[in-house]
Motif scaffolding. Structure first.
Motif, short mmCIF file in Angstrom:
data_model
loop_
_atom_site.label_atom_id
_atom_site.label_comp_id
_atom_site.label_asym_id
_atom_site.label_seq_id
_atom_site.Cartn_x
_atom_site.Cartn_y
_atom_site.Cartn_z
N THR A 147 47.32 56.89 44.34
CA THR A 147 45.89 56.78 44.61
C THR A 147 45.73 56.20 46.02
O THR A 147 46.67 55.63 46.57
N LYS A 148 44.54 56.32 46.58
CA LYS A 148 44.28 55.72 47.90
C LYS A 148 44.44 54.21 47.85
O LYS A 148 44.80 53.59 48.84
N ALA A 149 44.19 53.60 46.69
CA ALA A 149 44.35 52.15 46.55
C ALA A 149 45.80 51.72 46.72
O ALA A 149 46.08 50.57 47.04
N MET A 150 46.73 52.66 46.52
CA MET A 150 48.15 52.34 46.64
C MET A 150 48.70 52.60 48.04
O MET A 150 49.86 52.33 48.32
N ASP A 151 47.87 53.14 48.94
CA ASP A 151 48.31 53.47 50.29
C ASP A 151 48.85 52.23 51.00
O ASP A 151 48.21 51.17 51.02
N LYS A 152 50.03 52.37 51.56
CA LYS A 152 50.73 51.32 52.32
C LYS A 152 51.08 50.08 51.48
O LYS A 152 51.42 49.04 52.01
#
Length: 167
Positions: A147-152
């Motif tokens: 998910t975008k929340a997990m980016d980086k």
């Protein structure tokens, strides 16, 4: 008399079995993924649909030896398949190939990331209950999609996941 009866019965059963199997072949989905036959995560069973260019995301994975590995990932991509796709050498990781029958793809997430994800299925909770080193933010990679929340963000592969015996 008996061998003739047995031979006739065998022929009838064989032809019935062939008819049954040929009927079942038509019922199978056209895209069967050999690596995922069971489970609750839909994206594991179906390929991610390419809807054009997507924002490049990354995720940091720290293996059981403490080595940090940063890999590119698309939103919706499954974490177990990510590890396999990039040939990351996490010994014993995902032995059941995503069938939700083991806990070798156990990951530990940061609390902030864990809280932003959807609820955990009962099946995943059952497997996590049997997992060594489980934490309040543990998830199974086979059930976790990017998910975008997990980016980086950073995900840890616990030391207990290594089934080779070398720590």
């Amino acid at each position: 008399m008996m061998p003739k009866l047995a031979r006739g019965l065998t022929q009838v059963l064989s032809s019935s079995l062939v008819r049954c199997l040929s009927t079942m072949v038509w019922l199978l989905p056209t895209k069967v993924q050999p690596w995922r036959m069971f489970g609750t995560t839909r994206l594991l069973q179906d390929e991610i649909q390419d809807s054009g260019p997507q924002e490049q995301l990354t995720v940091n994975l720290i293996n059981h030896l403490g080595k940090k590995i940063t890999v590119p990932v698309r939103e919706g991509e499954n974490m177990l398949q990510l590890v396999l796709k990039h040939n990351l050498n996490f010994l014993g990781f995902g032995i059941c190939e995503g069938t939700l029958t083991c806990s070798t793809c156990h990951l530990i997430l940061e609390k902030e990331v864990f809280q932003k994800l959807g609820p955990i299925s009962e099946e995943e909770l059952d497997i996590l209950d049997l997992t060594c080193g489980v934490t309040a933010t543990s998830r199974l990679a086979c059930q976790l999609c990017m998910t975008k929340a997990m980016d980086k963000q950073t995900l840890w592969v616990p030391m207990e996941t290594d089934t080779s015996g070398s720590k």
